[in-house]
Design a protein around this motif. Structure first.
Motif, PDB file in Angstrom:
ATOM      1  N   ARG A   1      31.861  13.568   1.789  1.00  0.00           N
ATOM      2  CA  ARG A   1      31.411  12.338   1.157  1.00  0.00           C
ATOM      3  C   ARG A   1      31.729  12.580  -0.478  1.00  0.00           C
ATOM      4  O   ARG A   1      32.153  11.765  -1.130  1.00  0.00           O
ATOM      5  CB  ARG A   1      30.276  11.675   1.502  1.00  0.00           C
TER       6      ARG A   1
ATOM      7  N   ARG B   1      35.428  12.855  -1.202  1.00  0.00           N
ATOM      8  CA  ARG B   1      36.003  11.732  -0.976  1.00  0.00           C
ATOM      9  C   ARG B   1      35.588  10.760  -2.375  1.00  0.00           C
ATOM     10  O   ARG B   1      36.347   9.750  -2.631  1.00  0.00           O
ATOM     11  CB  ARG B   1      35.802  10.839   0.037  1.00  0.00           C
ATOM     12  N   SER B   2      34.485  10.897  -2.907  1.00  0.00           N
ATOM     13  CA  SER B   2      33.974  10.033  -3.930  1.00  0.00           C
ATOM     14  C   SER B   2      34.737  10.261  -5.210  1.00  0.00           C
ATOM     15  O   SER B   2      34.720   9.205  -6.121  1.00  0.00           O
ATOM     16  CB  SER B   2      32.606  10.099  -4.233  1.00  0.00           C
ATOM     17  N   CYS B   3      35.507  11.121  -5.381  1.00  0.00           N
ATOM     18  CA  CYS B   3      36.157  11.349  -6.680  1.00  0.00           C
ATOM     19  C   CYS B   3      37.555  10.555  -6.659  1.00  0.00           C
ATOM     20  O   CYS B   3      38.079  10.376  -7.788  1.00  0.00           O
ATOM     21  CB  CYS B   3      36.503  12.824  -6.858  1.00  0.00           C
ATOM     22  N   TRP B   4      37.801  10.140  -5.463  1.00  0.00           N
ATOM     23  CA  TRP B   4      39.216   9.369  -5.507  1.00  0.00           C
ATOM     24  C   TRP B   4      38.850   7.994  -5.705  1.00  0.00           C
ATOM     25  O   TRP B   4      38.207   7.402  -4.587  1.00  0.00           O
ATOM     26  CB  TRP B   4      39.972   9.514  -4.099  1.00  0.00           C
ATOM     27  N   LYS B   5      39.410   7.417  -6.789  1.00  0.00           N
ATOM     28  CA  LYS B   5      38.777   6.011  -6.899  1.00  0.00           C
ATOM     29  C   LYS B   5      40.178   5.242  -7.379  1.00  0.00           C
ATOM     30  O   LYS B   5      40.814   5.724  -8.171  1.00  0.00           O
ATOM     31  CB  LYS B   5      37.773   5.966  -8.124  1.00  0.00           C
ATOM     32  N   ALA B   6      40.312   4.133  -7.086  1.00  0.00           N
ATOM     33  CA  ALA B   6      41.435   3.224  -7.486  1.00  0.00           C
ATOM     34  C   ALA B   6      41.065   2.500  -8.866  1.00  0.00           C
ATOM     35  O   ALA B   6      40.006   2.486  -9.020  1.00  0.00           O
ATOM     36  CB  ALA B   6      41.643   2.211  -6.731  1.00  0.00           C
ATOM     37  N   GLU B   7      41.931   2.600  -9.647  1.00  0.00           N
ATOM     38  CA  GLU B   7      41.795   1.865 -11.125  1.00  0.00           C
ATOM     39  C   GLU B   7      42.652   0.662 -11.320  1.00  0.00           C
ATOM     40  O   GLU B   7      43.760   0.594 -10.579  1.00  0.00           O
ATOM     41  CB  GLU B   7      42.059   3.071 -12.297  1.00  0.00           C
TER      42      GLU B   7
END
Length: 67
Positions: free
Chosen positions: A14, A17-23
């Motif tokens: 988790r 995965r939390s490092c991948w963020k949509a901008e």
């Protein structure tokens, strides 16, 4: 294909995965025919006539492609 040697813990999975963020894309505000239009910077825009029919694409005031 690489196969993992050990099971990865739930917290590690988790946190990875939390490092991948949509901008949200950065938009540029421009005025066209008296109304405000938001568009992507450094992209060609479609020029339309009064009826809304696409005529051609322009970039920096120059015609770059037919539609």
């Amino acid at each position: 294909m690489a196969v993992p040697k050990r099971k990865q813990s739930r917290s590690n999975t988790r946190s990875r995965r939390s490092c991948w963020k949509a901008e949200a894309p950065t938009l540029v505000k421009t005025m066209e025919n008296g109304k405000v239009v938001y568009s992507l910077p450094h992209r060609a825009k479609v020029v339309t006539d009064a009826a809304g029919t696409a005529m051609f694409m322009e970039y920096k005031g120059r015609k770059v492609a037919d539609v």
